[in-house]
Design a protein around this motif. Structure first.
Motif, PDB file in Angstrom:
ATOM      1  N   SER A 169      -1.159   7.281   0.936  1.00  0.00           N
ATOM      2  CA  SER A 169      -0.810   8.681   0.732  1.00  0.00           C
ATOM      3  C   SER A 169      -1.377   9.495   1.893  1.00  0.00           C
ATOM      4  O   SER A 169      -2.221   9.006   2.648  1.00  0.00           O
ATOM      5  CB  SER A 169      -1.391   9.179  -0.597  1.00  0.00           C
ATOM      6  OG  SER A 169      -0.886   8.424  -1.680  1.00  0.00           O
ATOM      7  N   ASP A 218       8.433   8.945  -3.338  1.00  0.00           N
ATOM      8  CA  ASP A 218       7.589   9.716  -4.246  1.00  0.00           C
ATOM      9  C   ASP A 218       7.367   8.898  -5.521  1.00  0.00           C
ATOM     10  O   ASP A 218       8.313   8.672  -6.287  1.00  0.00           O
ATOM     11  CB  ASP A 218       8.254  11.052  -4.583  1.00  0.00           C
ATOM     12  CG  ASP A 218       8.510  11.894  -3.338  1.00  0.00           C
ATOM     13  OD1 ASP A 218       7.678  11.827  -2.414  1.00  0.00           O
ATOM     14  OD2 ASP A 218       9.530  12.600  -3.290  1.00  0.00           O
ATOM     15  N   ARG A 238       4.070  11.993  -1.803  1.00  0.00           N
ATOM     16  CA  ARG A 238       4.800  11.071  -0.927  1.00  0.00           C
ATOM     17  C   ARG A 238       3.878   9.965  -0.437  1.00  0.00           C
ATOM     18  O   ARG A 238       2.765  10.208   0.025  1.00  0.00           O
ATOM     19  CB  ARG A 238       5.385  11.847   0.249  1.00  0.00           C
ATOM     20  CG  ARG A 238       6.067  11.005   1.340  1.00  0.00           C
ATOM     21  CD  ARG A 238       7.162  10.096   0.825  1.00  0.00           C
ATOM     22  NE  ARG A 238       8.239  10.784   0.154  1.00  0.00           N
ATOM     23  CZ  ARG A 238       9.402  11.095   0.719  1.00  0.00           C
ATOM     24  NH1 ARG A 238       9.611  10.796   1.981  1.00  0.00           N
ATOM     25  NH2 ARG A 238      10.342  11.687   0.017  1.00  0.00           N
ATOM     26  N   THR A 239       4.348   8.734  -0.548  1.00  0.00           N
ATOM     27  CA  THR A 239       3.534   7.556  -0.258  1.00  0.00           C
ATOM     28  C   THR A 239       4.323   6.570   0.584  1.00  0.00           C
ATOM     29  O   THR A 239       5.526   6.398   0.403  1.00  0.00           O
ATOM     30  CB  THR A 239       3.086   6.889  -1.578  1.00  0.00           C
ATOM     31  OG1 THR A 239       2.328   7.825  -2.343  1.00  0.00           O
ATOM     32  CG2 THR A 239       2.255   5.654  -1.326  1.00  0.00           C
ATOM     33  N   TRP A 249      -0.555   0.925  -0.241  1.00  0.00           N
ATOM     34  CA  TRP A 249       0.205   2.175  -0.366  1.00  0.00           C
ATOM     35  C   TRP A 249      -0.669   3.281   0.212  1.00  0.00           C
ATOM     36  O   TRP A 249      -1.817   3.469  -0.231  1.00  0.00           O
ATOM     37  CB  TRP A 249       0.489   2.490  -1.827  1.00  0.00           C
ATOM     38  CG  TRP A 249       1.453   1.578  -2.502  1.00  0.00           C
ATOM     39  CD1 TRP A 249       1.814   0.313  -2.157  1.00  0.00           C
ATOM     40  CD2 TRP A 249       2.183   1.880  -3.696  1.00  0.00           C
ATOM     41  NE1 TRP A 249       2.713  -0.194  -3.050  1.00  0.00           N
ATOM     42  CE2 TRP A 249       2.954   0.749  -4.008  1.00  0.00           C
ATOM     43  CE3 TRP A 249       2.243   2.991  -4.533  1.00  0.00           C
ATOM     44  CZ2 TRP A 249       3.797   0.693  -5.125  1.00  0.00           C
ATOM     45  CZ3 TRP A 249       3.074   2.949  -5.645  1.00  0.00           C
ATOM     46  CH2 TRP A 249       3.845   1.812  -5.933  1.00  0.00           C
ATOM     47  N   THR A 257      -4.097   4.376  -1.913  1.00  0.00           N
ATOM     48  CA  THR A 257      -4.155   4.817  -3.311  1.00  0.00           C
ATOM     49  C   THR A 257      -3.535   3.815  -4.278  1.00  0.00           C
ATOM     50  O   THR A 257      -3.536   4.039  -5.486  1.00  0.00           O
ATOM     51  CB  THR A 257      -3.448   6.175  -3.476  1.00  0.00           C
ATOM     52  OG1 THR A 257      -2.117   6.074  -2.945  1.00  0.00           O
ATOM     53  CG2 THR A 257      -4.198   7.274  -2.728  1.00  0.00           C
TER      54      THR A 257
END
Length: 330
Positions: free
Chosen positions: A285, A256, A233-234, A283, A297
Motif C-alpha cells: 500500500s 482496491d 489502492r494496493t 502487497w 500490508t
C-alpha cells in the motif's frame, strides 16, 4: 457456499500459488521437524516457531540443495498428479489457491526496477519430499533478516514445516543477483499452525546472513504496516509460474481491496489473475512506482474455486504485529 480452492491443488488453471515439482531423491537437507513449534500450535498460542537451521552445516545443506538445475525444474508445467492428500491438512480445514492484484485483473511484468525489484524474490522449499516455489518480500527489521510470505509457504497448516527454505531476492530468469538467503528461524501465527486458519495464512522467516551481510544490508527492505485502513489502492507482486506465466520474472497487479464476500475469512480480496508460484508475494500500500517503495500490508494467499480473477490475502492486524516482533527479535 462455494468451497475455497485448496492452496495446493490438482485442479488445472485454478491451482494454488504454491507450485510444486517432485524433489530429487537424495539426503534431505535441514533438520526435519525438530525445534520449537515443530508440531501443531497449542490452543491459544499466538506465535508458533520452528528452528530451521542450528549450525552452519545446516545452512550449507539447505543452500546446496538448490542447484541451478533444481531451481529450473521448480518451475511447474502442471500440478496434475501431485499427491494432494499428502500435503493438505484434513478436509475440515477449508483452503484456497492464491493470486495477486491488478486494475485490469491481468498481471503485467514489472519493468520499472526500484526497491521492489530487489526486495521481492522467489522462495524455494521442500515439503514432505517435494520441491516447491513461492514468492516473498524483505522488510525492514531490527535484525535486518526478516522475510514475509504466506503461511502455507513455510508450514503446511497443522502439518509439517518446510525444509531447504531459501529466499532469492531480485530473482530473474534463474539469476541470483543478490545471492540466496536460507532460513534459520520460522514463525507462523498460532491459528495457522493449529488448524490452517485461512485468515492467518502468513509467515515471517528470519534468514541467515549471506557472505557476512544481512539481507536488508544487501537489498534494503520495505516498511511493514499493521491495522491500517482497508480498501486503499494496493500493488501485489510475485512470481506466478503456471500459464500464461513462467515464474521467471516479477509480475504485478494493482487494485482496491475489498472484504471476503463469502465471509469465510477476514481477508482482503483484489482482482488479479496471477497463478501458482505467486503465493506469499507482498502487497504494498502507499506504493510509489517511481521508487518501488511502499508498505507491506498483506501477502498473496488464495482464491475461491468459482472466481479465478480475485486473489485474497490476510489482513495485517495484531496477530501479524506479534509475529513480526518475534521474527525481528530472532
Amino acid at each position: 457456499m462455494t468451497p475455497i480452492l485448496p492452496l495446493i491443488s490438482t485442479v488445472p488453471l485454478l491451482a494454488g500459488l504454491l507450485a510444486a515439482v517432485p524433489a530429487d531423491q537424495g539426503p534431505a537437507a535441514g533438520p526435519g521437524g525438530a525445534g520449537p513449534g515443530a508440531g501443531p500450535a497449542a490452543p491459544g498460542q499466538v506465535v508458533a516457531e520452528h528452528t530451521a537451521a542450528r549450525t552452519a552445516a545446516d545452512l550449507r545443506r539447505a543452500l546446496g540443495h538448490w542447484t541451478p538445475e533444481r531451481m529450473a525444474r521448480a518451475v511447474p508445467a502442471t500440478l496434475l498428479g501431485m499427491p494432494r492428500a499428502a500435503l493438505l491438512p484434513p478436509p475440515a480445514a477449508p483452503r484456497r489457491a492464491a493470486k495477486p492484484v491488478k486494475p485490469v485483473t491481468r498481471g503485467s511484468r514489472w519493468a520499472a526496477g526500484g526497491a521492489v525489484a530487489r526486495t521481492t524474490g522467489r522462495v524455494f522449499l521442500t515439503m514432505r519430499g517435494a520441491d516447491y516455489v513461492c514468492s516473498a518480500g524483505a522488510v525492514r527489521s531490527r535484525n535486518m533478516d526478516v522475510v514475509v510470505t504466506a503461511g502455507h509457504c513455510v508450514k503446511d497448516g497443522a502439518g509439517a514445516w518446510a525444509q531447504n527454505w531459501t529466499f532469492v531476492p531480485g530473482y530473474d530468469a534463474g539469476r541470483r543477483p543478490y545471492g540466496a538467503f536460507t532460513a534459520r528461524r520460522m514463525f507462523v501465527p498460532g491459528p495457522w499452525s493449529a488448524r490452517g486458519d485461512d485468515s492467518h495464512d502468513l509467515a515471517m522467516v528470519a534468514v541467515a546472513p549471506a557472505g557476512g551481510r544481512h539481507l536488508t544490508e544487501v537489498v534494503g527492505g520495505q516498511d511493514i504496516g499493521f491495522n491500517r485502513p482497508r480498501g486503499a489502492r494496493t500493488f501485489g507482486f510475485g512470481f506466478p509460474a503456471d500459464a500464461p506465466y513462467d515464474g521467471e520474472h516479477l509480475v504485478y497487479c494493482a487494485g482496491d481491496p475489498h472484504g471476503d464476500p463469502h465471509r469465510q475469512t477476514r481477508d482482503q480480496g483484489m482482482r488479479c489473475d496471477l497463478t501458482a508460484g505467486s503465493s506469499g508475494g507482498p502487497w504494498l500500500s502507499a506504493f510509489d512506482p517511481a521508487s518501488g517503495r511502499g508498505v507491506v500490508t498483506s501477502v498473496s494467499s488464495f482464491k475461491y474455486s468459482d472466481d479465478a480473477t480475485t486473489m485474497y490475502g490476510p489482513y495485517f492486524g495484531d496477530h501479524a504485529r506479534r509475529l513480526f516482533e518475534a521474527a525481528q527479535n530472532a
